[in-house]
Motif scaffolding. Structure first.
Motif, PDB file in Angstrom:
ATOM      1  N   MET A   1       0.847  -1.170   0.000  1.00  0.00           N
ATOM      2  CA  MET A   1       0.000   0.000   0.000  1.00  0.00           C
ATOM      3  C   MET A   1       0.895   1.236   0.000  1.00  0.00           C
ATOM      4  O   MET A   1       1.381   1.657   1.038  1.00  0.00           O
ATOM      5  CB  MET A   1      -0.917  -0.036   1.215  1.00  0.00           C
ATOM      6  N   HIS A   2       1.146   1.784  -1.179  1.00  0.00           N
ATOM      7  CA  HIS A   2       2.043   2.936  -1.281  1.00  0.00           C
ATOM      8  C   HIS A   2       1.402   4.225  -0.778  1.00  0.00           C
ATOM      9  O   HIS A   2       2.080   5.238  -0.616  1.00  0.00           O
ATOM     10  CB  HIS A   2       2.558   3.091  -2.715  1.00  0.00           C
ATOM     11  N   GLU A   3       0.094   4.200  -0.514  1.00  0.00           N
ATOM     12  CA  GLU A   3      -0.578   5.385   0.007  1.00  0.00           C
ATOM     13  C   GLU A   3      -0.013   5.812   1.359  1.00  0.00           C
ATOM     14  O   GLU A   3       0.010   7.012   1.667  1.00  0.00           O
ATOM     15  CB  GLU A   3      -2.095   5.150   0.118  1.00  0.00           C
ATOM     16  N   ILE A   4       0.484   4.873   2.135  1.00  0.00           N
ATOM     17  CA  ILE A   4       1.082   5.224   3.431  1.00  0.00           C
ATOM     18  C   ILE A   4       2.316   6.100   3.213  1.00  0.00           C
ATOM     19  O   ILE A   4       2.471   7.140   3.846  1.00  0.00           O
ATOM     20  CB  ILE A   4       1.432   3.963   4.258  1.00  0.00           C
ATOM     21  N   GLY A   5       3.181   5.720   2.310  1.00  0.00           N
ATOM     22  CA  GLY A   5       4.371   6.514   2.014  1.00  0.00           C
ATOM     23  C   GLY A   5       4.020   7.875   1.446  1.00  0.00           C
ATOM     24  O   GLY A   5       4.647   8.878   1.793  1.00  0.00           O
ATOM     25  N   ASP A  40      -5.383   5.365  -4.476  1.00  0.00           N
ATOM     26  CA  ASP A  40      -6.740   5.020  -4.064  1.00  0.00           C
ATOM     27  C   ASP A  40      -7.155   6.009  -2.970  1.00  0.00           C
ATOM     28  O   ASP A  40      -6.565   5.997  -1.881  1.00  0.00           O
ATOM     29  CB  ASP A  40      -6.764   3.588  -3.537  1.00  0.00           C
ATOM     30  N   PRO A  41      -8.136   6.872  -3.229  1.00  0.00           N
ATOM     31  CA  PRO A  41      -8.528   7.870  -2.232  1.00  0.00           C
ATOM     32  C   PRO A  41      -8.950   7.279  -0.889  1.00  0.00           C
ATOM     33  O   PRO A  41      -8.639   7.844   0.164  1.00  0.00           O
ATOM     34  CB  PRO A  41      -9.695   8.605  -2.902  1.00  0.00           C
ATOM     35  N   ASP A  42      -9.633   6.143  -0.902  1.00  0.00           N
ATOM     36  CA  ASP A  42     -10.042   5.515   0.360  1.00  0.00           C
ATOM     37  C   ASP A  42      -8.824   5.039   1.155  1.00  0.00           C
ATOM     38  O   ASP A  42      -8.762   5.203   2.373  1.00  0.00           O
ATOM     39  CB  ASP A  42     -10.995   4.347   0.107  1.00  0.00           C
ATOM     40  N   ALA A  43      -7.866   4.446   0.467  1.00  0.00           N
ATOM     41  CA  ALA A  43      -6.643   3.994   1.125  1.00  0.00           C
ATOM     42  C   ALA A  43      -5.839   5.183   1.646  1.00  0.00           C
ATOM     43  O   ALA A  43      -5.233   5.121   2.720  1.00  0.00           O
ATOM     44  CB  ALA A  43      -5.794   3.151   0.175  1.00  0.00           C
ATOM     45  N   LEU A  44      -5.846   6.290   0.891  1.00  0.00           N
ATOM     46  CA  LEU A  44      -5.148   7.496   1.313  1.00  0.00           C
ATOM     47  C   LEU A  44      -5.773   8.055   2.592  1.00  0.00           C
ATOM     48  O   LEU A  44      -5.061   8.441   3.520  1.00  0.00           O
ATOM     49  CB  LEU A  44      -5.195   8.528   0.185  1.00  0.00           C
ATOM     50  N   ALA A  45      -7.100   8.098   2.640  1.00  0.00           N
ATOM     51  CA  ALA A  45      -7.796   8.598   3.835  1.00  0.00           C
ATOM     52  C   ALA A  45      -7.511   7.708   5.043  1.00  0.00           C
ATOM     53  O   ALA A  45      -7.284   8.201   6.153  1.00  0.00           O
ATOM     54  CB  ALA A  45      -9.297   8.685   3.566  1.00  0.00           C
ATOM     55  N   GLU A  58      -3.569  15.407  13.997  1.00  0.00           N
ATOM     56  CA  GLU A  58      -4.363  14.247  14.390  1.00  0.00           C
ATOM     57  C   GLU A  58      -5.871  14.502  14.333  1.00  0.00           C
ATOM     58  O   GLU A  58      -6.637  13.584  14.089  1.00  0.00           O
ATOM     59  CB  GLU A  58      -3.883  13.730  15.742  1.00  0.00           C
ATOM     60  N   LYS A  59      -6.307  15.742  14.482  1.00  0.00           N
ATOM     61  CA  LYS A  59      -7.738  16.056  14.404  1.00  0.00           C
ATOM     62  C   LYS A  59      -8.087  16.780  13.095  1.00  0.00           C
ATOM     63  O   LYS A  59      -9.196  17.276  12.941  1.00  0.00           O
ATOM     64  CB  LYS A  59      -8.153  16.918  15.593  1.00  0.00           C
ATOM     65  N   ALA A  60      -7.158  16.817  12.185  1.00  0.00           N
ATOM     66  CA  ALA A  60      -7.364  17.550  10.929  1.00  0.00           C
ATOM     67  C   ALA A  60      -8.317  16.812  10.001  1.00  0.00           C
ATOM     68  O   ALA A  60      -8.398  15.585   9.995  1.00  0.00           O
ATOM     69  CB  ALA A  60      -6.021  17.757  10.221  1.00  0.00           C
ATOM     70  N   GLU A  61      -9.011  17.608   9.210  1.00  0.00           N
ATOM     71  CA  GLU A  61      -9.850  17.072   8.151  1.00  0.00           C
ATOM     72  C   GLU A  61      -8.965  16.922   6.910  1.00  0.00           C
ATOM     73  O   GLU A  61      -8.251  17.852   6.542  1.00  0.00           O
ATOM     74  CB  GLU A  61     -10.993  18.040   7.843  1.00  0.00           C
ATOM     75  N   LEU A  62      -9.020  15.758   6.296  1.00  0.00           N
ATOM     76  CA  LEU A  62      -8.312  15.534   5.037  1.00  0.00           C
ATOM     77  C   LEU A  62      -9.332  15.702   3.920  1.00  0.00           C
ATOM     78  O   LEU A  62     -10.307  14.962   3.831  1.00  0.00           O
ATOM     79  CB  LEU A  62      -7.694  14.141   4.987  1.00  0.00           C
ATOM     80  N   GLU A  63      -9.127  16.708   3.094  1.00  0.00           N
ATOM     81  CA  GLU A  63     -10.024  16.968   1.973  1.00  0.00           C
ATOM     82  C   GLU A  63      -9.328  16.536   0.688  1.00  0.00           C
ATOM     83  O   GLU A  63      -8.272  17.066   0.340  1.00  0.00           O
ATOM     84  CB  GLU A  63     -10.384  18.448   1.909  1.00  0.00           C
ATOM     85  N   LEU A  64      -9.920  15.576   0.005  1.00  0.00           N
ATOM     86  CA  LEU A  64      -9.360  15.059  -1.238  1.00  0.00           C
ATOM     87  C   LEU A  64     -10.162  15.617  -2.409  1.00  0.00           C
ATOM     88  O   LEU A  64     -11.375  15.405  -2.508  1.00  0.00           O
ATOM     89  CB  LEU A  64      -9.388  13.534  -1.248  1.00  0.00           C
ATOM     90  N   ILE A  65      -9.492  16.349  -3.273  1.00  0.00           N
ATOM     91  CA  ILE A  65     -10.125  16.966  -4.434  1.00  0.00           C
ATOM     92  C   ILE A  65      -9.795  16.115  -5.668  1.00  0.00           C
ATOM     93  O   ILE A  65      -8.629  16.039  -6.070  1.00  0.00           O
ATOM     94  CB  ILE A  65      -9.601  18.407  -4.655  1.00  0.00           C
ATOM     95  N   PRO A  66     -10.796  15.456  -6.252  1.00  0.00           N
ATOM     96  CA  PRO A  66     -10.518  14.645  -7.444  1.00  0.00           C
ATOM     97  C   PRO A  66     -10.230  15.527  -8.663  1.00  0.00           C
ATOM     98  O   PRO A  66     -10.912  16.517  -8.905  1.00  0.00           O
ATOM     99  CB  PRO A  66     -11.803  13.837  -7.643  1.00  0.00           C
TER     100      PRO A  66
END
Length: 113
Positions: A1-5, A40-45, A58-66
């Motif tokens: 899962m390269h999304e972690i890196g 993969d956006p789900d894996a990234l989140a 740690e409490k931040a919102e992650l906003e993914l813009i496609p």
């Protein structure tokens, strides 16, 4: 899962910037995710939730813009958004391999306090 890196790298940039500004907390991180970025956006989140634990984010919102794929037709000299995986110009029906948008993964915004 390269999304972690990938999320570790983006979070590192965000944390460095927040610390340089004397921030106590990161509230929101915005990332543009290209359709062809291989992410993969789900894996990234999910990776963000794991990696940000115990940090200023740690409490931040992650906003993914496609970001959709856009190609350039050299015959029509127009940008177009392909309707499937075969990048055919909707005007002249020529194939295009000139991808102008949709491959990137970019940290575009950061809200801190």
């Amino acid at each position: 899962m390269h999304e972690i890196g990938l999320i570790q790298a983006a979070l590192s940039v965000a944390l460095d910037h927040a610390q340089d500004q004397g921030a106590r907390q990161i509230h929101r991180i915005q990332l543009q995710v290209g359709e062809l970025s291989g992410v993969d956006p789900d894996a990234l989140a999910f990776a963000f939730d794991v990696v940000s634990d115990g940090t200023l984010a740690e409490k931040a919102e992650l906003e993914l813009i496609p970001i959709p794929v856009k190609c350039y037709c050299s015959s029509c000299q127009q940008l177009f958004q392909p309707s499937d995986w075969v990048y055919t110009c909707p005007r002249c029906h020529q194939l295009s391999t000139d991808i102008r948008q949709g491959k990137t993964l970019a940290l575009t915004s950061l809200e801190i306090s």
